[in-house]
Scaffold this motif. Sequence first.
Motif, short mmCIF file in Angstrom:
data_model
loop_
_atom_site.label_atom_id
_atom_site.label_comp_id
_atom_site.label_asym_id
_atom_site.label_seq_id
_atom_site.Cartn_x
_atom_site.Cartn_y
_atom_site.Cartn_z
N HIS A 1 -0.14 6.20 0.79
CA HIS A 1 0.73 7.28 1.29
C HIS A 1 1.25 8.18 0.16
CE1 HIS A 1 0.41 5.51 5.20
NE2 HIS A 1 0.95 4.38 4.81
N ASP B 1 -3.18 5.69 7.59
CA ASP B 1 -3.36 4.27 7.93
C ASP B 1 -4.63 4.02 8.74
OD1 ASP B 1 -0.91 2.97 6.84
OD2 ASP B 1 0.09 4.38 8.17
N HIS C 1 0.80 -1.23 0.00
CA HIS C 1 0.00 0.00 0.00
C HIS C 1 0.84 1.28 0.00
CE1 HIS C 1 1.01 0.18 4.32
NE2 HIS C 1 0.47 1.37 4.39
N LEU C 2 2.14 1.17 0.19
CA LEU C 2 2.93 2.38 0.47
C LEU C 2 2.80 3.48 -0.59
CD1 LEU C 2 6.22 0.98 2.10
CD2 LEU C 2 4.09 1.71 3.20
FE LIG Z 1 0.89 2.65 6.01
#
Ligand SMILES: [Fe+2]
Length: 406
Positions: free
Chosen positions: A221, A346, A216-217
């Motif tokens: 993000h 997150d 997911h980075l």
């Molecule tokens: Fe994260």
Amino acid sequence: MSRDLLVDLTRRTLEHARAGTVPLAGAVGRVPATHYYDPDRWALEMERVFKRTPLVLGFSCELAGPNSYKAMEVAGTPVLITRASDGSTKAFVNMCSHRGAVVVEPGSGTARRFTCPYHAWNYDNDGQLVGISDRDDFGDLDPSCNGLTPLPCAERAGIIFVGLEPNGEIDIDAHLCGYGDLLEFHGFADCTFVGSQSLDGPNWKVAYDGYLDFYHLPILHKDTFGPDRSNKAIYDAWGPHQRVSSPDHRMMELEDMPEADWPEDVLTNGVWTIFPHTSIAGFPVRVDGVEGGGRMYMVSTLFPGADPDSSVTIQNFLAAFDPTDELMPEIAAQQEFLMYVVREEDYFTGNRIQRTVKTGAKTEFLFGRNEAGGQRFHGWVDRLVAAESADDYRAVFAQAEVVFQR
Ligand SMILES: [Fe+2]
Ligand code: FES
């Protein structure tokens, strides 16, 4: 020894970076959606995972001085950790022997004696009852049998591990499965504890999944640290404890450098987790935008909240350098940034998952072949939840393997 292993693993990761590949798990994994909210399942996780497993509750550098202590609430148990008279760390249920009041307010400091706020019974930092108010009037009582109730405690690699079973035992070596040597390499014992901050989140496993997930980075993000991050991860495991590293482009800087010169922050890069609730991430603290200061660690410890839908995360910050006054604004800015990322990205997402998961629309969640870490984590939780007795629990750890993803 640890350095040789870290060099070997880094060489492996560099090869993947060069080839643009990543090792994969054998198949897609599936986790029942109920595991994230069912109260019966959650109660079993509390009893069979959190009550039996040594938890990361503090750091040697946090309780560095004589008579230092820390009081906190952990999964419903008030805990007191002390630097005892012999220099060792001890842990107790923070509960008075008289009629159960919490003796020490949550927080930290130094004290040789602790006075209960209800009727002023006194305990020393070895947990002994050393004072009973109006003792003659109170009546006959043996103080030596009425100290604070001990919790099992061990200090390893600069980390204070505590078990939540009163008068229980923990076998820290069996728990760490050889991971302790790697943790030593981070040098936490020689760090300076520079502070902590806490934030609320969703179910502890919804939250923890994110720390094992590099997939997911660059997506979730994208507005903060993610854009130039690789979404690929390599998972190495010492039993349930996993190191997550990434074959990203930064690795290529090592190509022309002799292995003997590979810097320690590169050898230890990525996320180091300690099952079931801890994540360690290191990053440089810069001065005026230039790397100066040194390496700082954020050690996130996650604790289940009062129900299956909530958790509390403590972000602990350890500096592997002297945190001078000049550096404190930088450290504070990093702390603020990391709070923002975890809370607004997150856990913002996690709190929404906590609502969608209960719609009944999906019966299971998926962990791809590229998410071997999440697959392993849920497998361990499942096996420990199935362990009815303490012997069964130990048997699960006796079968632990060290696995390097190649
Ligand atoms: Fe994260
Ligand atoms: S409950 Fe602590 S002194 Fe009474």
